[in-house]
Design a protein around this motif. Structure first.
Motif, PDB file in Angstrom:
ATOM      1  N   THR A   1      41.182   0.622 -37.207  1.00  0.00           N
ATOM      2  CA  THR A   1      40.629  -0.926 -36.992  1.00  0.00           C
ATOM      3  C   THR A   1      40.584  -0.954 -35.494  1.00  0.00           C
ATOM      4  O   THR A   1      39.831  -1.916 -35.164  1.00  0.00           O
ATOM      5  CB  THR A   1      42.099  -1.437 -37.450  1.00  0.00           C
ATOM      6  OG1 THR A   1      42.274  -1.144 -38.810  1.00  0.00           O
ATOM      7  CG2 THR A   1      41.965  -3.031 -37.067  1.00  0.00           C
ATOM      8  N   ALA A   2      41.081  -0.153 -34.667  1.00  0.00           N
ATOM      9  CA  ALA A   2      41.198  -0.283 -33.263  1.00  0.00           C
ATOM     10  C   ALA A   2      40.041   0.092 -32.763  1.00  0.00           C
ATOM     11  O   ALA A   2      39.372  -0.541 -31.654  1.00  0.00           O
ATOM     12  CB  ALA A   2      42.256   0.398 -32.768  1.00  0.00           C
ATOM     13  N   SER A   3      39.445   1.161 -33.193  1.00  0.00           N
ATOM     14  CA  SER A   3      38.231   1.727 -32.855  1.00  0.00           C
ATOM     15  C   SER A   3      37.170   0.970 -33.491  1.00  0.00           C
ATOM     16  O   SER A   3      36.060   0.909 -32.598  1.00  0.00           O
ATOM     17  CB  SER A   3      37.790   2.970 -33.572  1.00  0.00           C
ATOM     18  OG  SER A   3      37.621   2.981 -34.904  1.00  0.00           O
ATOM     19  N   ARG A   4      37.090  -0.126 -34.189  1.00  0.00           N
ATOM     20  CA  ARG A   4      35.961  -1.034 -34.519  1.00  0.00           C
ATOM     21  C   ARG A   4      36.267  -2.346 -33.894  1.00  0.00           C
ATOM     22  O   ARG A   4      35.503  -3.263 -34.207  1.00  0.00           O
ATOM     23  CB  ARG A   4      35.915  -1.226 -36.116  1.00  0.00           C
ATOM     24  CG  ARG A   4      35.763  -0.158 -36.909  1.00  0.00           C
ATOM     25  CD  ARG A   4      35.304  -0.317 -38.362  1.00  0.00           C
ATOM     26  NE  ARG A   4      36.622  -0.802 -39.174  1.00  0.00           N
ATOM     27  CZ  ARG A   4      37.263   0.052 -39.928  1.00  0.00           C
ATOM     28  NH1 ARG A   4      36.905   1.057 -39.881  1.00  0.00           N
ATOM     29  NH2 ARG A   4      38.197  -0.358 -40.493  1.00  0.00           N
ATOM     30  N   THR A   5      37.121  -2.549 -33.126  1.00  0.00           N
ATOM     31  CA  THR A   5      37.316  -3.543 -32.185  1.00  0.00           C
ATOM     32  C   THR A   5      35.874  -4.181 -31.543  1.00  0.00           C
ATOM     33  O   THR A   5      35.192  -3.264 -30.941  1.00  0.00           O
ATOM     34  CB  THR A   5      38.204  -3.514 -31.104  1.00  0.00           C
ATOM     35  OG1 THR A   5      39.371  -3.200 -31.783  1.00  0.00           O
ATOM     36  CG2 THR A   5      38.381  -4.749 -30.510  1.00  0.00           C
ATOM     37  N   ASN A   6      35.414  -5.315 -31.743  1.00  0.00           N
ATOM     38  CA  ASN A   6      34.488  -6.179 -30.892  1.00  0.00           C
ATOM     39  C   ASN A   6      34.695  -6.171 -29.537  1.00  0.00           C
ATOM     40  O   ASN A   6      35.649  -7.030 -29.385  1.00  0.00           O
ATOM     41  CB  ASN A   6      33.787  -7.293 -31.622  1.00  0.00           C
ATOM     42  CG  ASN A   6      32.618  -7.832 -31.226  1.00  0.00           C
ATOM     43  OD1 ASN A   6      32.545  -8.238 -30.267  1.00  0.00           O
ATOM     44  ND2 ASN A   6      31.556  -7.441 -32.009  1.00  0.00           N
ATOM     45  N   ILE A   7      33.673  -5.501 -28.739  1.00  0.00           N
ATOM     46  CA  ILE A   7      34.056  -5.539 -27.256  1.00  0.00           C
ATOM     47  C   ILE A   7      34.042  -7.004 -26.816  1.00  0.00           C
ATOM     48  O   ILE A   7      35.067  -7.410 -25.979  1.00  0.00           O
ATOM     49  CB  ILE A   7      33.254  -4.889 -26.512  1.00  0.00           C
ATOM     50  CG1 ILE A   7      33.140  -3.319 -26.836  1.00  0.00           C
ATOM     51  CG2 ILE A   7      33.462  -4.991 -25.056  1.00  0.00           C
ATOM     52  CD1 ILE A   7      32.191  -2.502 -26.189  1.00  0.00           C
ATOM     53  N   LEU A   8      33.308  -7.894 -26.949  1.00  0.00           N
ATOM     54  CA  LEU A   8      33.090  -9.250 -26.644  1.00  0.00           C
ATOM     55  C   LEU A   8      34.241  -9.929 -26.972  1.00  0.00           C
ATOM     56  O   LEU A   8      34.796 -10.966 -26.410  1.00  0.00           O
ATOM     57  CB  LEU A   8      31.484  -9.931 -26.817  1.00  0.00           C
ATOM     58  CG  LEU A   8      30.449  -9.152 -26.225  1.00  0.00           C
ATOM     59  CD1 LEU A   8      29.040  -9.842 -26.692  1.00  0.00           C
ATOM     60  CD2 LEU A   8      30.638  -9.423 -24.688  1.00  0.00           C
ATOM     61  N   GLU A   9      34.409  -9.890 -28.402  1.00  0.00           N
ATOM     62  CA  GLU A   9      35.148 -10.873 -29.033  1.00  0.00           C
ATOM     63  C   GLU A   9      36.629 -10.299 -28.545  1.00  0.00           C
ATOM     64  O   GLU A   9      37.531 -11.350 -28.354  1.00  0.00           O
ATOM     65  CB  GLU A   9      35.547 -10.619 -30.586  1.00  0.00           C
ATOM     66  CG  GLU A   9      34.057 -11.362 -31.125  1.00  0.00           C
ATOM     67  CD  GLU A   9      34.183 -11.162 -32.847  1.00  0.00           C
ATOM     68  OE1 GLU A   9      35.208 -10.422 -33.436  1.00  0.00           O
ATOM     69  OE2 GLU A   9      33.197 -11.628 -33.451  1.00  0.00           O
ATOM     70  N   ALA A  10      36.758  -9.186 -28.172  1.00  0.00           N
ATOM     71  CA  ALA A  10      38.183  -8.780 -27.685  1.00  0.00           C
ATOM     72  C   ALA A  10      38.334  -9.376 -26.467  1.00  0.00           C
ATOM     73  O   ALA A  10      39.789  -9.565 -26.075  1.00  0.00           O
ATOM     74  CB  ALA A  10      38.402  -7.269 -27.882  1.00  0.00           C
ATOM     75  N   ILE A  11      37.524  -9.351 -25.588  1.00  0.00           N
ATOM     76  CA  ILE A  11      37.719  -9.763 -24.131  1.00  0.00           C
ATOM     77  C   ILE A  11      38.022 -11.123 -24.056  1.00  0.00           C
ATOM     78  O   ILE A  11      38.991 -11.626 -23.269  1.00  0.00           O
ATOM     79  CB  ILE A  11      36.351  -9.477 -23.230  1.00  0.00           C
ATOM     80  CG1 ILE A  11      35.968  -7.988 -23.187  1.00  0.00           C
ATOM     81  CG2 ILE A  11      36.395  -9.889 -21.845  1.00  0.00           C
ATOM     82  CD1 ILE A  11      35.073  -7.528 -22.564  1.00  0.00           C
TER      83      ILE A  11
END
Length: 451
Positions: free
Chosen positions: A438-448
């Motif tokens: 789950t952590a590895s599939r984190t969307n970079i833009l959404e996470a920021i």
């Protein structure tokens, strides 16, 4: 609490352990006090862990780096960021590990004495019994069957004895014929240096008993002491000729000779007959011979002792395996705590994970970071669980000795130690797989932009 609570936790752990080892609360009215003291131990362990997490993390850095590379260093350091949540997860894991080790210690401590006693108790080659009382000369008749090397009669009589503390207590009197008994099987003497021939001669002469090690330890009795039994002629004192390992009737059993059975209890019955077969004759043939001559007439049931011992061994293995399964289930349930803790940690660090991904951390490195955090939980839970399991096993054995009177050797099996630690590490990694993905599939833009 996380900074200074470990001091109170350590004090609680030391005090509760000392109390339980000093006084295992063997009697029913004290059982609640003993249970509360065990809970105090668990509370002490729970409070000690938060204060030691940082130390564990520093000690484990080389291992985390070796297994997970640089991602492991980041993951292991994350374990100290939510100490309360992490502590509860580790405690659940260590309890499961401790249960595995306690079960292994208990079974190892029991099995050796139990197997030795079973091999002696079910002595010879054939076990003969009946649904009706057998005549006293039945053993002699069986001894005359072709292929029988020796046969010995045994009778179990329910009696009462005068306990050293006063009052009559129930007991089983096992009446044997020492001369034929030793030709078929043997006694297991608690004292390996005892003069077995002299003890058997005393038993054969009458007025003497072999008492079980359970009775000896429970009532502080030994060779040469007097043992008072309620007979048909009133209280009669016997001398204790030897102490033997015997778990029949939970160890509340004494062994005397058949002459004393007839003299003091007016009984000449036989409960069972143990048969030894000639070396060159198949056991099945002798069973068939006995059954043909006496089977129907005396309603005999005949079984090969090898078959009986095999069935008992299977039952013992099954019983011990059930305890192992229960312990493993406890560890599996604790794995749900690891999943929950890691998922909560990932949600709280969503933005942080996004930033790490933005500056070049790969998905594989994110997975390693999460796995290393779970791995450290497994290391702490496994090692602390081992220490706690050894401590609990020692306390449980002390309590059982106080309650039953039978002293069990404290044996910590290497296989149980390795199994407990491996299970903790494997379960921690398996539980971390889904949170890591789950952590590895984190969307970079959404996470920021996550708040």
């Amino acid at each position: 609490i996380t900074r200074s609570g470990w001091k109170f936790g350590l004090a609680s752990l030391l005090v509760s352990t000392a109390i339980l080892l000093w006084n295992p609360f063997p009697y029913d009215p004290q059982f609640i006090l003993g249970s509360l003291t065990v809970f105090l131990m668990f509370g002490g362990v729970t409070l000690v862990i938060p204060g030691t997490v940082s130390t564990w993390e520093k000690l484990s850095r080389p291992l985390m780096r070796l297994i997970y590379r640089n991602s492991g260093l980041i993951g292991s350091r994350n374990i100290g960021r939510s100490k309360v949540r992490t502590t509860l997860t580790i405690v659940a894991l260590l309890i499961g590990v401790a249960m595995i080790l306690v079960v292994r210690v208990m079974t190892s401590s029991f099995s050796e004495d139990l197997i030795s006693w079973i091999n002696a108790y079910i002595g010879g080659d054939i076990y003969v019994h009946s649904s009706v009382p057998l005549r006293a000369d039945m053993a002699n008749q069986v001894a005359g069957i072709t292929g029988v090397a020796a046969a010995t009669p045994i009778h179990y009589q329910n009696i009462e004895f005068l306990a050293p503390g006063g009052g009559l207590e129930p007991l089983t009197f096992m009446a044997v014929d020492p001369a034929t008994y030793t030709r078929v099987t043997s006694f297991i003497f608690s004292d390996s240096e005892i003069d077995a021939e002299a003890a058997l001669a005393q038993l054969n002469d009458g007025g003497a008993l072999f008492i079980s090690s359970v009775i000896a330890e429970k009532f502080n009795l030994g060779v040469g002491d007097r043992f008072w039994i309620r007979t048909n002629q009133g209280l009669q004192d016997f001398s204790i000729a030897a102490v033997v390992v015997d778990f029949f009737n939970q160890g509340l059993v004494v062994t005397g000779n058949r002459h004393d059975l007839r003299r003091f209890f007016r009984s000449n019955e036989i409960s069972t007959i143990l048969v030894k077969v000639d070396a060159d004759v198949p056991v099945s043939d002798v069973i068939a011979n006995i059954d043909q001559v006496y089977g129907k007439r005396y309603h005999l049931s005949l079984e090969s002792n090898e078959t009986i011992r095999g069935n008992i061994s299977v039952l013992m293995d099954q019983a011990f395996s059930m305890f192992d399964v229960m312990a493993v289930l406890a560890v599996l349930i604790s794995s749900l705590g690891i999943v929950n803790t890691l998922m909560m940690n990932i949600m709280e660090r969503t933005q942080e994970i996004g930033m790490l991904r933005a500056i070049g951390m790969t998905r594989g490195q994110v997975i390693k970071m999460v796995l290393s955090e779970a791995g450290l939980m497994g290391v702490i839970g496994g090692l602390v669980g081992l220490a706690f399991g050894v401590l609990l096993a020692k306390i449980f054995l002390t309590g059982m000795t106080a309650m039953s009177g039978y002293r069990l050797d404290f044996i910590v099996p290497l296989g149980g130690v390795i199994t407990s630690l491996v299970v903790a590490l494997v379960i921690s990694q398996m539980a971390a797989i889904q949170p890591a993905r789950t952590a590895s599939r984190t969307n970079i833009l959404e996470a920021i932009h996550y708040e």
